[in-house]
Design a protein around this motif. Sequence first.
Motif, mmCIF file in Angstrom:
data_model
loop_
_atom_site.group_PDB
_atom_site.id
_atom_site.type_symbol
_atom_site.label_atom_id
_atom_site.label_comp_id
_atom_site.label_asym_id
_atom_site.label_seq_id
_atom_site.Cartn_x
_atom_site.Cartn_y
_atom_site.Cartn_z
ATOM 1 N N GLY A 14 0.841 -1.202 0.000
ATOM 2 C CA GLY A 14 0.000 0.000 0.000
ATOM 3 C C GLY A 14 0.866 1.238 0.000
ATOM 4 N N HIS B 117 6.991 -8.079 1.556
ATOM 5 C CA HIS B 117 6.687 -6.817 0.892
ATOM 6 C C HIS B 117 5.920 -7.084 -0.406
ATOM 7 C CE1 HIS B 117 8.466 -2.538 0.076
ATOM 8 N NE2 HIS B 117 7.179 -2.540 0.243
ATOM 9 N N ALA B 118 4.852 -6.328 -0.632
ATOM 10 C CA ALA B 118 4.078 -6.487 -1.873
ATOM 11 C C ALA B 118 3.705 -5.108 -2.401
ATOM 12 C CB ALA B 118 2.824 -7.299 -1.609
ATOM 13 N N THR C 16 -5.160 -0.243 -7.070
ATOM 14 C CA THR C 16 -6.591 -0.503 -7.256
ATOM 15 C C THR C 16 -6.846 -1.007 -8.675
ATOM 16 O OG1 THR C 16 -7.047 1.303 -5.725
ATOM 17 C CG2 THR C 16 -8.875 0.560 -7.090
ATOM 18 N N GLN D 267 10.045 -4.346 -3.665
ATOM 19 C CA GLN D 267 8.613 -4.638 -3.760
ATOM 20 C C GLN D 267 8.341 -6.012 -4.368
ATOM 21 O OE1 GLN D 267 9.839 -1.616 -3.828
ATOM 22 N NE2 GLN D 267 8.454 -0.381 -2.583
ATOM 23 N N ASP E 123 4.113 5.041 -11.294
ATOM 24 C CA ASP E 123 5.211 4.671 -10.389
ATOM 25 C C ASP E 123 6.497 4.544 -11.203
ATOM 26 O OD1 ASP E 123 3.738 4.567 -8.073
ATOM 27 O OD2 ASP E 123 3.340 2.427 -8.201
ATOM 28 N N ARG F 292 6.601 7.904 -6.797
ATOM 29 C CA ARG F 292 5.534 8.266 -7.725
ATOM 30 C C ARG F 292 6.117 9.324 -8.658
ATOM 31 N NH1 ARG F 292 1.401 5.585 -8.698
ATOM 32 N NH2 ARG F 292 0.016 7.338 -9.109
ATOM 33 N N LYS G 122 -2.220 6.387 3.146
ATOM 34 C CA LYS G 122 -1.020 6.880 2.449
ATOM 35 C C LYS G 122 -0.792 8.348 2.827
ATOM 36 C CE LYS G 122 -2.383 4.029 -1.347
ATOM 37 N NZ LYS G 122 -1.543 2.911 -1.626
HETATM 38 P P1 AMP Z 1 -3.953 2.218 -4.330
HETATM 39 O O1 AMP Z 1 -4.601 2.153 -5.644
HETATM 40 O O2 AMP Z 1 -4.672 3.067 -3.346
HETATM 41 O O3 AMP Z 1 -3.700 0.849 -3.776
HETATM 42 O O4 AMP Z 1 -2.520 2.926 -4.527
HETATM 43 C C1 AMP Z 1 -1.561 2.388 -5.391
HETATM 44 C C2 AMP Z 1 -0.240 3.080 -5.206
HETATM 45 O O5 AMP Z 1 0.267 2.876 -3.893
HETATM 46 C C3 AMP Z 1 0.842 2.544 -6.106
HETATM 47 O O6 AMP Z 1 0.786 3.091 -7.396
HETATM 48 C C4 AMP Z 1 2.116 2.938 -5.362
HETATM 49 O O7 AMP Z 1 2.498 4.268 -5.629
HETATM 50 C C5 AMP Z 1 1.687 2.829 -3.924
HETATM 51 N N1 AMP Z 1 2.142 1.554 -3.364
HETATM 52 C C6 AMP Z 1 1.447 0.421 -3.175
HETATM 53 N N2 AMP Z 1 2.206 -0.530 -2.619
HETATM 54 C C7 AMP Z 1 3.442 -0.008 -2.465
HETATM 55 C C8 AMP Z 1 4.697 -0.493 -1.957
HETATM 56 N N3 AMP Z 1 4.840 -1.712 -1.464
HETATM 57 N N4 AMP Z 1 5.748 0.355 -1.989
HETATM 58 C C9 AMP Z 1 5.642 1.603 -2.476
HETATM 59 N N5 AMP Z 1 4.494 2.118 -2.956
HETATM 60 C C10 AMP Z 1 3.408 1.327 -2.948
#
Ligand code: AMP
Length: 551
Positions: free
Chosen positions: A311, A331-332, A336, A365, A426, A441, A532
Amino acid sequence: MATIFSTATGGPLPSTMSDQQLSIRAIFEHAMKSHPRKQIVSRDGPEILRFTYAEFGKRVAKLANALRTLGVRPGDRVASFAWNGHRHLELYYAVPMIGAVLHTVNIRLFPDQAAFVLDHAGDRVVFYDGSLTKAIKAAAALDPGAGRTFVQMGASSESFEGALDYETLLAPEADTYDWPDVDERSAAILCYTSATTGDPKGVLFSHRSTFIHALASGLADALGITERDRVLPIVPMFHVNAWGTPFMCLMIGADFIMPMERLDPAGVIEMCDSERVTFSAGVPTVWMAVRDMLRAQNRSLPLLKRIVIGGSAMPSSLMDDLNALGIEAIHAWGMTEMSPIGTVSRDISELDGDPDKQRRERYKQGRFSPIVQYRIVDESGNEVAADGVARGELLVRGYAVAKEYYNNPSATETAFEPDGWFHTGDVVTMDEYGYIEIVDRVKDFIKSGGEWISSVEVENILMGHPGLKEACVFGIPHPKWQERPVATVVVREGHEPDEDAIRAWLGDKLAKWQTPDRVIFVDTIPRTGVGKFLKRDLRERYKALFAEKDA
Ligand code: AMP
């Protein structure tokens, strides 16, 4: 466009395999038949409720009948405004299985944002938890003429005139349902992105994508959940389907345990302990608080073996600390738009002889799920080298990846290529072993004197400082350097680091130009509804920091 061979065009020989539709009903029926005695557990106020899958299935059928009584028809949108609890899980299955669409509204949206998504989705019925009555009333008041039906789940101290009661609705209904065949490509669940910029954008998951995502994400080298696991999803069911766990667990036959509003560290620890939880999932902040409490109480959770964390970036210090407590932190990364799991960081055999290297890979990641196609491209659209250094924007496409946003052509045009490739926004590197690392980002990079500074990298280092609990780094306009990094930090209890000491400590680990010009102490860092950092708000709040200084 690539040629698709088909029997109609004189292509290959048709197979002899049956063409079953991939659906949520298929997951449900398998769970009922193969794992009837496995458990669904949920907090409900001060109580803990327990259902076997078979009992849960009967309640799902009752709910489906109640939805029909309410006049819900295939294609209708039904909203949930709820914590992780058993009634929410009942909606997860009943609504899509009658051919309607469950819209999982983020309960932390401001009333105007919640009203926006209810309106954009065209929800006819809204199911809300009693403890959230005030918030849903505030959203409903902004659109009084919408003619929605509201159904309250569980008790509330606040009344909502006209709202129906969930258990009263279910009571007279039959506990069987003649489930219809639903086309696998039709919509099952609607989820809006967390909107760090602009209005929330809707992603409509299909039965097919939900099934495929659950299958792939449960694999041993992904989440690796087994029938023996007792799974506690801390990630909310309004945050991309709790990362698919409600479907994965029933598919696999794992016990599924829901915490409702008790996401505080004491509540999480208590539930892990009393319910013998073996597997959990959630964003880093929750686990930082759990880690701190476990350490303060000098205790561990011996049965909790694995936690998937994503996340936002998991600081490497958090992974080390959880490992030291006997918990494997995995870590993952996902989005959405991707249902959401894209990569998971698991060990590979090729690195068995090099534990140090493998550990460093675990911090990243991870490697791609087999259902995701990917390209990492530079500004001209050329793929960058997989050398762990070259950076590029990550583009994805796949079986559980969106191809457009729901009713939003302009956002679709910005983010999606006509052939379906989705711009994740990303910036990543990929190394020779296929592990990606999220550098930042695109919009959060800090551009200083012609160099790019990764806010994520600076945050990761700062969060390893013993006196700091949290850190968020962002760029602020600067008259000379274009932008300079600024950090807001939350101090850990019992510590009193000062700004110069933190900057000096950072100076050993970062080049001077990468080190934040200011470290600002705050009580809390603003966050989006799914936890976030809200960098947009911080940039706005501190936008004149350097202008003032230099004036
Ligand atoms: P959402 O759609 O709310 O889940 O947000 C997605 C965004 O969260 C991704 O494009 C990343 O920028 C960020 N994100 C999700 N997981 C990670 C992670 N393990 N490390 C860094 N950023 C993450």
